[in-house]
Design a protein around this motif. Sequence first.
Motif, PDB file in Angstrom:
ATOM      1  N   ALA A 127       0.841  -1.194   0.000  1.00 43.36           N
ATOM      2  CA  ALA A 127       0.000   0.000   0.000  1.00 43.36           C
ATOM      3  C   ALA A 127       0.878   1.246   0.000  1.00 43.36           C
ATOM      4  O   ALA A 127       1.882   1.303   0.705  1.00 43.36           O
ATOM      5  N   LEU A 128       0.480   2.236  -0.796  1.00 44.70           N
ATOM      6  CA  LEU A 128       1.191   3.512  -0.903  1.00 44.70           C
ATOM      7  C   LEU A 128       0.254   4.637  -0.478  1.00 44.70           C
ATOM      8  O   LEU A 128      -0.890   4.706  -0.933  1.00 44.70           O
ATOM      9  N   THR A 129       0.750   5.515   0.404  1.00 45.19           N
ATOM     10  CA  THR A 129      -0.070   6.597   0.935  1.00 45.19           C
ATOM     11  C   THR A 129       0.693   7.909   0.869  1.00 45.19           C
ATOM     12  O   THR A 129       1.874   7.959   1.219  1.00 45.19           O
ATOM     13  N   GLY A 130       0.018   8.973   0.451  1.00 49.89           N
ATOM     14  CA  GLY A 130       0.605  10.307   0.447  1.00 49.89           C
ATOM     15  C   GLY A 130      -0.398  11.324   0.954  1.00 49.89           C
ATOM     16  O   GLY A 130      -1.601  11.215   0.676  1.00 49.89           O
ATOM     17  N   LYS A 131       0.073  12.301   1.706  1.00 53.49           N
ATOM     18  CA  LYS A 131      -0.822  13.292   2.310  1.00 53.49           C
ATOM     19  C   LYS A 131      -0.131  14.641   2.366  1.00 53.49           C
ATOM     20  O   LYS A 131       1.077  14.730   2.635  1.00 53.49           O
ATOM     21  N   ALA A 132      -0.888  15.712   2.122  1.00 56.06           N
ATOM     22  CA  ALA A 132      -0.393  17.082   2.237  1.00 56.06           C
ATOM     23  C   ALA A 132      -1.367  17.893   3.083  1.00 56.06           C
ATOM     24  O   ALA A 132      -2.593  17.761   2.934  1.00 56.06           O
ATOM     25  N   GLU A 133      -0.817  18.719   3.978  1.00 63.70           N
ATOM     26  CA  GLU A 133      -1.622  19.589   4.831  1.00 63.70           C
ATOM     27  C   GLU A 133      -1.101  21.019   4.702  1.00 63.70           C
ATOM     28  O   GLU A 133       0.113  21.234   4.665  1.00 63.70           O
ATOM     29  N   ILE A 134      -2.007  21.984   4.666  1.00 64.11           N
ATOM     30  CA  ILE A 134      -1.599  23.382   4.677  1.00 64.11           C
ATOM     31  C   ILE A 134      -2.381  24.132   5.754  1.00 64.11           C
ATOM     32  O   ILE A 134      -3.532  23.809   6.047  1.00 64.11           O
ATOM     33  N   PHE A 135      -1.715  25.115   6.356  1.00 60.44           N
ATOM     34  CA  PHE A 135      -2.308  25.974   7.378  1.00 60.44           C
ATOM     35  C   PHE A 135      -2.129  27.414   6.896  1.00 60.44           C
ATOM     36  O   PHE A 135      -1.127  28.067   7.232  1.00 60.44           O
ATOM     37  N   PRO A 136      -3.051  27.942   6.114  1.00 59.29           N
ATOM     38  CA  PRO A 136      -2.865  29.271   5.507  1.00 59.29           C
ATOM     39  C   PRO A 136      -2.692  30.391   6.518  1.00 59.29           C
ATOM     40  O   PRO A 136      -2.030  31.391   6.230  1.00 59.29           O
ATOM     41  N   LEU A 137      -3.286  30.249   7.713  1.00 53.36           N
ATOM     42  CA  LEU A 137      -3.245  31.297   8.722  1.00 53.36           C
ATOM     43  C   LEU A 137      -2.321  30.955   9.891  1.00 53.36           C
ATOM     44  O   LEU A 137      -2.373  31.588  10.935  1.00 53.36           O
TER      45      LEU A 137
END
Length: 406
Positions: free
Chosen positions: A215-225
């Motif tokens: 299994a391959l997993t990728g994740k991106a998170e952004i916090f604009p403020l």
Amino acid sequence: MKNFIILVFIICLGVFSNAQIIKFDTIDKEVKHAALPYYSYGKGLGLTSPDSIFQLNIRFRMQNRVTYWDREGDEESIDAQIRRLRLRFDGYVGSPEFMYSIQLSFAPEDVGEVEDGGNLNVIRDAVIVYKPNEHWDFSFGQTKLPGNRQRLNSSGALQLTDRSINNSKFNIDRDFGLQIHNSNEFSNKFSYNFRGAISLGEGRNWTDNSDTGLALTGKAEIFPLGAFKKTGAFFEGDIQREEKPKLMLSAAFHQNNKARRERGQTGNELFEARTMQSLFGDLIFKYNGWSFQSAYMNRTAKNPITYNPEDANDVRYVFVGEGLDFQTSYLFRNNYELIGRYSNQWVDDKIRPFEPNTQQFSLGLTKYIWEHAFKIQAEGTYEMQDFMLNQDKNNWYVRFQVEIGI
């Protein structure tokens, strides 16, 4: 189990005889690692050896609940149980760069039924983490995959008594493998995180490996403020009362090759392996006691239905479909919180003969005594199930729960 408890007791006696109690003020960075499985108020009970070669932190938590069920077509019932009972150890060995996290579960629904030839599901997390600096960490072992946000949050950090129906059906849960995390969180400016994982794909405590599918997993998170206070993305509700608006947006993709179970890492074993893809999107907003979060989840697979080669009427299938969650809350100054959630779940047409489309409406009231570590919760949920051939069912329950831990 008796021998295990005796062993833990002996180890703790030995550690106490050669250790001093410490404050874990220097490892806030650990809490940001998804491998560390739950929110805590404070840092639990911390011990360190005189030569600082190792540190050990001990925590526990317990959820006791009683539920009144009214399911259409079934008799009314009352269920009372220890829903979760967890014991956790974490710390470092040799240097703070080399951390470990172990979490064990003992409640019946956590462990599940013991089957002949099957593995006992006591181990939830057993992971080694190398963290050379504040931005990078590398982990090896069994822990949560970087999937949807509500699954990454501990069940002890929830506003309602359990996660949503969509999380139950679509999350990618725990798995054994290698993870790489890159964290770039700042309080007052744009922040971002990247997560990646290569894992076995069959879920926790799986040892029957007969293929090379991974299994391959990728994740991106952004916090604009900017990032939330005290890793606030890892617990629900605005219990820190953000003084400025804070927002998190994230997306994750997961492909499980030659998966052997109905929901990838969970569910019954399929009659044939299937490759499945999952997509997740999350939004979290917090400000001055107000909180709003939304989630989208999706799972697809070609030919999701598998048949028993000895009985064509016996089928098992990948749970394919999509769902949306919306959840909002307000925390009053007296630490009472009012929460509302709406969930909608649509199953794929290929499995529609076996599964209903479902809507759920939940209303909850929580009293925080010691943040999420000690709280009293009440919840009422109404559910509408739309089966094929107009065989609809309406169900509801009310629940009271107490959570306590360190």
